[in-house]
Design an enzyme around this catalytic site. Structure first.
Site, mmCIF file in Angstrom:
data_model
loop_
_atom_site.group_PDB
_atom_site.id
_atom_site.type_symbol
_atom_site.label_atom_id
_atom_site.label_comp_id
_atom_site.label_asym_id
_atom_site.label_seq_id
_atom_site.Cartn_x
_atom_site.Cartn_y
_atom_site.Cartn_z
ATOM 1 N N CYS A 146 -21.467 -14.565 23.667
ATOM 2 C CA CYS A 146 -20.619 -13.379 23.703
ATOM 3 C C CYS A 146 -19.408 -13.621 22.813
ATOM 4 C CB CYS A 146 -20.183 -13.101 25.147
ATOM 5 S SG CYS A 146 -19.109 -11.672 25.341
ATOM 6 N N HIS A 193 -26.520 -6.724 28.477
ATOM 7 C CA HIS A 193 -25.328 -7.561 28.331
ATOM 8 C C HIS A 193 -24.074 -6.690 28.341
ATOM 9 C CE1 HIS A 193 -23.117 -11.138 26.669
ATOM 10 N NE2 HIS A 193 -22.311 -10.164 26.264
ATOM 11 N N GLU A 194 -24.101 -5.606 27.582
ATOM 12 C CA GLU A 194 -22.938 -4.720 27.511
ATOM 13 C C GLU A 194 -22.730 -3.956 28.823
ATOM 14 O OE1 GLU A 194 -21.267 -5.698 25.206
ATOM 15 O OE2 GLU A 194 -22.842 -6.501 23.932
#
Length: 136
Positions: free
Chosen positions: A85, A126-127
């Site tokens: 990230c 993920h977002e």
């Protein structure tokens, strides 16, 4: 406008608030910031640029997809993935799903539904986690 990337764990672990029509400019800021970091990033959430709103962007192949108030509706076939990230150092293992369906509002504030598979699904998940204050 290109925004600095937030690395403050306490900020990133807060849940995002629903976006409203007046927040549509956040999508452009996410697009500009993602484009500026495209060599090392394929998706972003608004909290990564300092805004606690439910807005994400990710690359769907060569096409950037901006989602306002996304809701994960369906997820199939869990697997383990290693991710990194822009807001965090290193990489970590996490569980993702090979196929997901997301309801959201687009930049014109129209309701949309998108089914994603494989890597685009992984990026989107993920977002979406960022919006819940979940970090890998």
């Amino acid at each position: 406008m290109i925004k600095p990337i937030v690395k403050d764990m306490l900020f990133l672990q807060q849940k995002a608030q629903p976006a409203c029509k007046e927040d549509v400019g956040i999508g452009q800021d996410l697009f500009d910031t993602l484009k500026a970091n495209q060599d090392k990033c394929v998706g972003m959430a608004a909290n990564m640029i300092g805004v606690q709103k439910q807005v994400i962007i990710f690359m769907y192949g060569m096409v950037p997809v901006i989602m306002f108030n996304p809701i994960l509706k369906r997820k199939l076939s869990p697997y383990r993935a290693e991710e990194s990230c822009l807001s965090l150092a290193g990489s970590r293992l996490t569980t993702r799903y090979k196929e997901i369906t997301v309801d959201y509002l687009d930049q014109h504030w129209q309701k949309q539904t998108l089914t994603l598979k494989d890597f685009p699904a992984q990026i989107c998940q993920h977002e979406l986690d960022h919006l819940e204050g979940i970090l890998i």
